[in-house]
Enzyme design. Structure first.
Site, PDB file in Angstrom:
ATOM      1  N   HIS A  17       0.822  -1.203   0.000  1.00 49.57           N
ATOM      2  CA  HIS A  17       0.000   0.000   0.000  1.00 49.57           C
ATOM      3  C   HIS A  17       0.865   1.265   0.000  1.00 49.57           C
ATOM      4  CE1 HIS A  17       0.833   1.072   4.184  1.00 49.57           C
ATOM      5  NE2 HIS A  17       0.656  -0.191   4.513  1.00 49.57           N
ATOM      6  N   THR A  29       2.753   0.603  11.986  1.00 51.23           N
ATOM      7  CA  THR A  29       1.317   0.597  11.727  1.00 51.23           C
ATOM      8  C   THR A  29       0.876  -0.835  11.481  1.00 51.23           C
ATOM      9  OG1 THR A  29       1.749   2.663  10.528  1.00 51.23           O
ATOM     10  CG2 THR A  29      -0.496   1.787  10.477  1.00 51.23           C
ATOM     11  N   GLU A 103      -1.541  -6.764   8.353  1.00 55.54           N
ATOM     12  CA  GLU A 103      -0.171  -6.521   8.800  1.00 55.54           C
ATOM     13  C   GLU A 103       0.102  -7.246  10.118  1.00 55.54           C
ATOM     14  OE1 GLU A 103       2.783  -6.333   8.322  1.00 55.54           O
ATOM     15  OE2 GLU A 103       3.305  -4.237   7.867  1.00 55.54           O
ATOM     16  N   TRP A 104       1.372  -7.520  10.359  1.00 59.15           N
ATOM     17  CA  TRP A 104       1.818  -8.162  11.592  1.00 59.15           C
ATOM     18  C   TRP A 104       1.169  -7.447  12.783  1.00 59.15           C
ATOM     19  CZ3 TRP A 104       6.871 -11.022  11.241  1.00 59.15           C
ATOM     20  CH2 TRP A 104       7.208 -11.656  12.436  1.00 59.15           C
ATOM     21  N   ARG A 185       7.061  -9.167   3.405  1.00 65.78           N
ATOM     22  CA  ARG A 185       8.423  -9.680   3.551  1.00 65.78           C
ATOM     23  C   ARG A 185       8.421 -11.041   4.238  1.00 65.78           C
ATOM     24  NH1 ARG A 185      11.475  -4.699   6.093  1.00 65.78           N
ATOM     25  NH2 ARG A 185       9.373  -3.880   6.369  1.00 65.78           N
TER      26      ARG A 185
END
Length: 231
Positions: A17, A29, A103-104, A185
């Site tokens: 993004h 974030t 996201e993590w 990643r």
């Protein structure tokens, strides 16, 4: 011009993004702060999409078999901006807004900068100097094992889709992921068969596009495309 002998090999496109306000500040974030793109972040997506997405371009909509998108608004907006409304309508049945690409989960580290995270860890008697999210995970958030579990589920789905099409049997067999920096990643490490804490130094800029594929048309030889020729 000789044809690209690997053109028929399935590919996975990784789209990160665009910029957010927290990107500018260097604040982590994760999965709890659902903040929008900045105006510049939107321009990053428009620029990348204009060059790389569309008929006859790198990401050819007709060649996509599946699209997996994080449900966070910054990823959803990125996906919306990558394709024209009419194209999104045609792709609707191929899109999965999946929690596997959120996201993590940063837990206690949400909204902090890297220096602040290390300071906090030091205060708590944890490894601070050599902190690496891929090794240590996040207090109050996700561990590397938890992230591994969810990206592996997605990789299994994609490999099942790709396996019958390693020589271009079905032209529409590429996959697009639209998500976030750390989770993409992590996905890349697992795609290549490495443990999530493997010391692979990888970068994907906001609004950037990465490419994963296979060597020798072999489902057992996953690889990343370090470089590719364009006609």
């Amino acid at each position: 011009m000789a044809p690209d002998k690997d053109a028929g090999t399935p590919r996975v496109f990784l789209a990160r993004h665009g910029q957010t306000e927290w990107t500018i500040d260097g604040r982590w974030t994760g999965s709890t702060a659902d903040i929008p793109l900045t105006q510049f972040g939107e321009s990053q997506i428009s620029s990348s999409a204009g060059r790389l997405v569309g008929p006859g371009k790198l990401i050819e909509p007709e060649d996509l078999a599946a699209i997996f998108v994080s449900p966070m608004q910054r990823a959803r907006k990125t996906y919306d901006m990558m394709f024209e409304p009419a194209t999104r309508e045609k792709l609707l049945g191929k899109v999965d807004f999946t929690a596997d690409l959120v996201e993590w989960g940063y837990g206690d580290y949400e909204g902090l900068r890297t220096a602040e995270i290390k300071q906090l860890r030091g205060q708590r008697g944890l490894n601070a100097k050599d902190f690496d999210i891929f090794k240590h995970g996040c207090e109050g958030g996700e561990s590397p094992e938890q992230v591994t579990e969810r990206v592996d589920k997605l990789i299994i789905k994609i490999r099942e889709l790709h396996a019958p099409n390693m020589h271009g049997e079905n032209k529409a067999c590429n996959v697009l992921l639209v998500a976030h920096g750390h989770i993409l990643r992590a996905f890349t490490r697992r795609w290549l068969g490495y443990s999530i804490d493997f010391p692979l130094s990888a970068m994907l800029e906001p609004g950037g596009i990465g490419i994963l594929s296979y060597q020798h048309h072999n489902i057992e030889e996953p690889a990343f495309l370090l470089g590719m020729a364009l006609p």
